[in-house]
Design a protein around this motif. Structure first.
Motif, PDB file in Angstrom:
ATOM      1  N   ASP A   1       0.860  -1.185   0.000  1.00 20.09           N
ATOM      2  CA  ASP A   1       0.000   0.000   0.000  1.00 20.09           C
ATOM      3  C   ASP A   1       0.898   1.238   0.000  1.00 20.09           C
ATOM      4  N   PRO A   2       0.924   1.998  -1.093  1.00 17.66           N
ATOM      5  CA  PRO A   2       1.856   3.136  -1.181  1.00 17.66           C
ATOM      6  C   PRO A   2       1.620   4.198  -0.118  1.00 17.66           C
ATOM      7  N   GLU A   3       0.384   4.403   0.294  1.00 19.43           N
ATOM      8  CA  GLU A   3       0.107   5.417   1.315  1.00 19.43           C
ATOM      9  C   GLU A   3       0.721   5.018   2.655  1.00 19.43           C
ATOM     10  N   LEU A   4       0.545   3.740   3.050  1.00 13.62           N
ATOM     11  CA  LEU A   4       1.121   3.265   4.304  1.00 13.62           C
ATOM     12  C   LEU A   4       2.647   3.276   4.255  1.00 13.62           C
ATOM     13  N   ILE A   5       3.189   2.814   3.142  1.00 10.48           N
ATOM     14  CA  ILE A   5       4.647   2.759   3.011  1.00 10.48           C
ATOM     15  C   ILE A   5       5.245   4.154   3.096  1.00 10.48           C
ATOM     16  N   ALA A   6       4.660   5.107   2.376  1.00 10.59           N
ATOM     17  CA  ALA A   6       5.157   6.484   2.393  1.00 10.59           C
ATOM     18  C   ALA A   6       5.076   7.071   3.796  1.00 10.59           C
ATOM     19  N   ALA A   7       3.970   6.812   4.485  1.00  5.83           N
ATOM     20  CA  ALA A   7       3.808   7.342   5.845  1.00  5.83           C
ATOM     21  C   ALA A   7       4.867   6.777   6.780  1.00  5.83           C
ATOM     22  N   ASP A   8       5.183   5.485   6.650  1.00  7.24           N
ATOM     23  CA  ASP A   8       6.184   4.872   7.522  1.00  7.24           C
ATOM     24  C   ASP A   8       7.586   5.375   7.208  1.00  7.24           C
ATOM     25  N   LEU A   9       7.881   5.572   5.925  1.00  5.47           N
ATOM     26  CA  LEU A   9       9.194   6.097   5.555  1.00  5.47           C
ATOM     27  C   LEU A   9       9.391   7.506   6.116  1.00  5.47           C
ATOM     28  N   LEU A  10       8.390   8.342   5.955  1.00  3.54           N
ATOM     29  CA  LEU A  10       8.508   9.724   6.425  1.00  3.54           C
ATOM     30  C   LEU A  10       8.457   9.806   7.942  1.00  3.54           C
ATOM     31  N   GLY A  11       7.742   8.866   8.572  1.00  2.00           N
ATOM     32  CA  GLY A  11       7.700   8.833  10.022  1.00  2.00           C
ATOM     33  C   GLY A  11       9.082   8.639  10.617  1.00  2.00           C
TER      34      GLY A  11
ATOM     35  N   ALA B   1      16.163 -11.602  -5.554  1.00  2.35           N
ATOM     36  CA  ALA B   1      16.949 -10.368  -5.594  1.00  2.35           C
ATOM     37  C   ALA B   1      16.507  -9.411  -4.490  1.00  2.35           C
ATOM     38  N   MET B   2      15.222  -9.383  -4.215  1.00  3.86           N
ATOM     39  CA  MET B   2      14.702  -8.515  -3.155  1.00  3.86           C
ATOM     40  C   MET B   2      15.255  -8.941  -1.795  1.00  3.86           C
ATOM     41  N   ILE B   3      15.284 -10.236  -1.551  1.00  2.92           N
ATOM     42  CA  ILE B   3      15.831 -10.755  -0.292  1.00  2.92           C
ATOM     43  C   ILE B   3      17.325 -10.456  -0.208  1.00  2.92           C
ATOM     44  N   ALA B   4      18.041 -10.685  -1.309  1.00  2.00           N
ATOM     45  CA  ALA B   4      19.492 -10.473  -1.318  1.00  2.00           C
ATOM     46  C   ALA B   4      19.830  -9.007  -1.070  1.00  2.00           C
ATOM     47  N   TYR B   5      19.083  -8.097  -1.695  1.00  2.00           N
ATOM     48  CA  TYR B   5      19.377  -6.677  -1.510  1.00  2.00           C
ATOM     49  C   TYR B   5      19.015  -6.221  -0.103  1.00  2.00           C
ATOM     50  N   SER B   6      17.919  -6.732   0.425  1.00  5.03           N
ATOM     51  CA  SER B   6      17.532  -6.394   1.794  1.00  5.03           C
ATOM     52  C   SER B   6      18.601  -6.854   2.783  1.00  5.03           C
ATOM     53  N   ASP B   7      19.108  -8.072   2.600  1.00  6.04           N
ATOM     54  CA  ASP B   7      20.153  -8.576   3.490  1.00  6.04           C
ATOM     55  C   ASP B   7      21.452  -7.800   3.327  1.00  6.04           C
ATOM     56  N   HIS B   8      21.689  -7.261   2.139  1.00  9.74           N
ATOM     57  CA  HIS B   8      22.861  -6.417   1.921  1.00  9.74           C
ATOM     58  C   HIS B   8      22.720  -5.097   2.683  1.00  9.74           C
ATOM     59  N   VAL B   9      21.546  -4.494   2.630  1.00 10.84           N
ATOM     60  CA  VAL B   9      21.308  -3.233   3.334  1.00 10.84           C
ATOM     61  C   VAL B   9      21.374  -3.436   4.844  1.00 10.84           C
ATOM     62  N   ALA B  10      20.814  -4.555   5.326  1.00 10.77           N
ATOM     63  CA  ALA B  10      20.788  -4.867   6.767  1.00 10.77           C
ATOM     64  C   ALA B  10      20.203  -3.707   7.563  1.00 10.77           C
ATOM     65  N   ALA B  11      18.990  -3.334   7.222  1.00 10.00           N
ATOM     66  CA  ALA B  11      18.373  -2.142   7.797  1.00 10.00           C
ATOM     67  C   ALA B  11      18.104  -2.272   9.287  1.00 10.00           C
ATOM     68  N   GLU B  12      18.175  -1.145   9.962  1.00 15.70           N
ATOM     69  CA  GLU B  12      17.849  -1.088  11.384  1.00 15.70           C
ATOM     70  C   GLU B  12      16.403  -1.539  11.615  1.00 15.70           C
ATOM     71  N   HIS B  13      15.480  -0.912  10.913  1.00 14.99           N
ATOM     72  CA  HIS B  13      14.069  -1.306  10.958  1.00 14.99           C
ATOM     73  C   HIS B  13      13.696  -1.849   9.581  1.00 14.99           C
ATOM     74  N   LEU B  14      13.129  -3.044   9.542  1.00 13.71           N
ATOM     75  CA  LEU B  14      12.757  -3.657   8.270  1.00 13.71           C
ATOM     76  C   LEU B  14      11.299  -4.092   8.312  1.00 13.71           C
ATOM     77  N   GLN B  15      10.481  -3.470   7.489  1.00 12.97           N
ATOM     78  CA  GLN B  15       9.057  -3.789   7.425  1.00 12.97           C
ATOM     79  C   GLN B  15       8.778  -4.699   6.228  1.00 12.97           C
ATOM     80  N   VAL B  16       7.892  -5.663   6.432  1.00 10.92           N
ATOM     81  CA  VAL B  16       7.538  -6.618   5.376  1.00 10.92           C
ATOM     82  C   VAL B  16       6.092  -6.416   4.981  1.00 10.92           C
ATOM     83  N   HIS B  17       5.868  -5.947   3.755  1.00  7.33           N
ATOM     84  CA  HIS B  17       4.523  -5.732   3.217  1.00  7.33           C
ATOM     85  C   HIS B  17       4.354  -6.626   1.986  1.00  7.33           C
TER      86      HIS B  17
END
Length: 430
Positions: free
Chosen positions: A246-256, A314-330
């Motif tokens: 959901d682009p609205e939820l994703i955008a809100a979480d990124l900006l939050g 590729a999505m999993i590989a790139y996510s594991d490369h970033v190793a984000a502090e907070h990682l949301q799964v949608h």
């Protein structure tokens, strides 16, 4: 400025809809020099140096650094009813989760051979320091995350330091969270005071909690004689999403998250280009009406990214490369997809699990690894406040089993003292 690129095995399977203009924090040589001087000064001159830096950096002139019992209670009494209720709600949740985690850390005793006894104890660290950042906003959850787990772990003393100009509600939060002592000292000088001790600040054995670049650098420099939880950089949030996002939820979480700091790294990793483009447009729309857009927009401009991947792998590989502090799964199956991910500070499974809830009150800790550190460590937790210390004891019959190979090994290594220490015990058995 150096950049950290994705591994070549992933690059061909990525397409940037929005690429970050900066990949890492700028050179901080000036921070290093300043912190080195502060640490040396506080170590040599104690309270006098702390007092001077409080005036220089915080504009505060204090006769005493420690918050008295009377003033602690006054700060609590000043809280409005709802804020106090919400604070105690968060404290209860963090305590409950920490207690559950602690229950999984058990002492150990085994007997691998008859008479050979090995084990470990779970020992609370005697005295810990909790750095509580001031920041642009009073982050009422900050003292909860660093103080409550220490009290649950059984530390004898939790010492809290926060900047002299911190909001009064932060003092109340330290008190309600169980801090044994509270000092109005901020920045690198607070880390120095806790690491080395002064006339009034006790020396601690480990320092917990995030802070600005000066606090982070100070923790890095004092590490060794005193422990630290981790080195924390600017905050990060990434969302992995398929076409169901959901682009609205994703955008809100990124900006939050972006409103925390102009250096916050935020991003979307997806297999769906339509979602990527819709999220890009939604971020721009929400920025137009966001009260904190002055900060969030800079974060988004410099560090924001949206990546489209060829496939789920590729999505999993790139996510594991970033190793984000907070990682949301949608994704359509967030639990199944989340189980395939391995590098993150904390995982938020499904669209209902926004970072804001963890940041504030659900019970998991919000002090998490950044800058790729999630590849080798998790975040702050009750286990950070205890030591797992091993022990062993041997009955005579065990010596007959372990001494001969120990003697031979010591002899082959040329360590005569080792060999004799084993031999004498074996010889006394006859």
């Amino acid at each position: 400025m150096a950049t950290v690129s994705a591994p070549e095995s992933i690059v061909a399977r990525l397409a940037y809809v929005k690429a970050p203009t900066r990949d890492q924090i700028a050179d901080n040589s000036q921070v290093v020099a300043t912190v080195t001087a502060v640490l040396k000064d506080v170590r040599e001159r104690g309270d006098a140096a702390v007092r001077e830096y409080a005036k220089k950096f915080d504009g505060a002139e204090l006769d005493r650094f420690e918050v008295s019992a009377v003033d602690r209670q006054r700060a609590v009494d000043e809280l409005d009813v709802q804020t106090r209720s919400d604070t105690e709600f968060a404290i209860a949740n963090v305590r409950r989760f920490a207690e559950a985690q602690l229950s999984t850390i058990q002492p150990l005793e085994i007997e691998p051979y008859p008479g050979l006894h090995l084990g470990h104890r779970v020992i609370p660290i005697q005295r810990v320091g909790a750095y509580v950042p001031g920041g642009r906003f009073p982050l009422l959850s900050a003292p909860i995350m660093t103080i409550v787990p220490g009290k649950v772990a059984g530390c004898d003393e939790v010492v809290a330091c926060l900047p002299p100009n911190a909001h009064r509600a932060m003092i109340a939060g330290c008190h309600l969270s169980g801090a044994d002592r509270i000092f109005l000292i901020g920045g690198a000088q607070a880390v120095a005071a806790m690491a080395y001790g002064t006339e009034t600040v006790p020396q601690v054995h480990k320092i917990m909690g995030p802070g600005n670049a000066f606090v982070n650098e100070a923790k890095r420099q004092v590490f060794g004689p005193v422990g630290i939880d981790q080195l924390a950089g600017p905050s990060e949030i990434f969302v992995v999403a398929d076409a169901s996002g959901d682009p609205e939820l994703i955008a809100a979480d990124l900006l939050g998250q972006a409103e925390h700091d102009v250096r916050t790294r935020v991003g979307l990793i997806t297999t769906d280009r339509a979602l990527a483009e819709a999220t890009l447009a939604e971020v721009e729309r929400q920025l137009n009406v966001l009260a904190t857009a002055k900060v969030a927009e800079l974060s988004w401009r410099d560090y924001g990214e949206i990546v489209v991947c060829d496939d789920e792998a590729a999505m999993i590989a790139y996510s594991d490369h970033v190793a984000a502090e907070h990682l949301q799964v949608h994704t359509k199956d967030p639990h199944g997809f989340g189980a395939k991910l391995r590098n993150y500070g904390s995982l938020f499974i499904g669209r209902n699990a926004s970072v804001v809830y963890s940041d504030k009150n659900v019970g998991t800790n919000h002090t998490l690894p950044t800058m790729g550190a999630a590849k080798y460590t998790g975040g702050l937790w009750v286990g950070s406040y205890v030591k797992i210390a091993t022990h062993q004891w041997l009955e005579d019959k065990a010596i007959r089993v372990v001494a001969p190979p120990a003697i031979r090994q010591s002899d082959s290594e040329g360590l005569e003292g080792h060999r004799k220490a084993a031999e004498i015990r074996l010889r006394r058995l006859g």
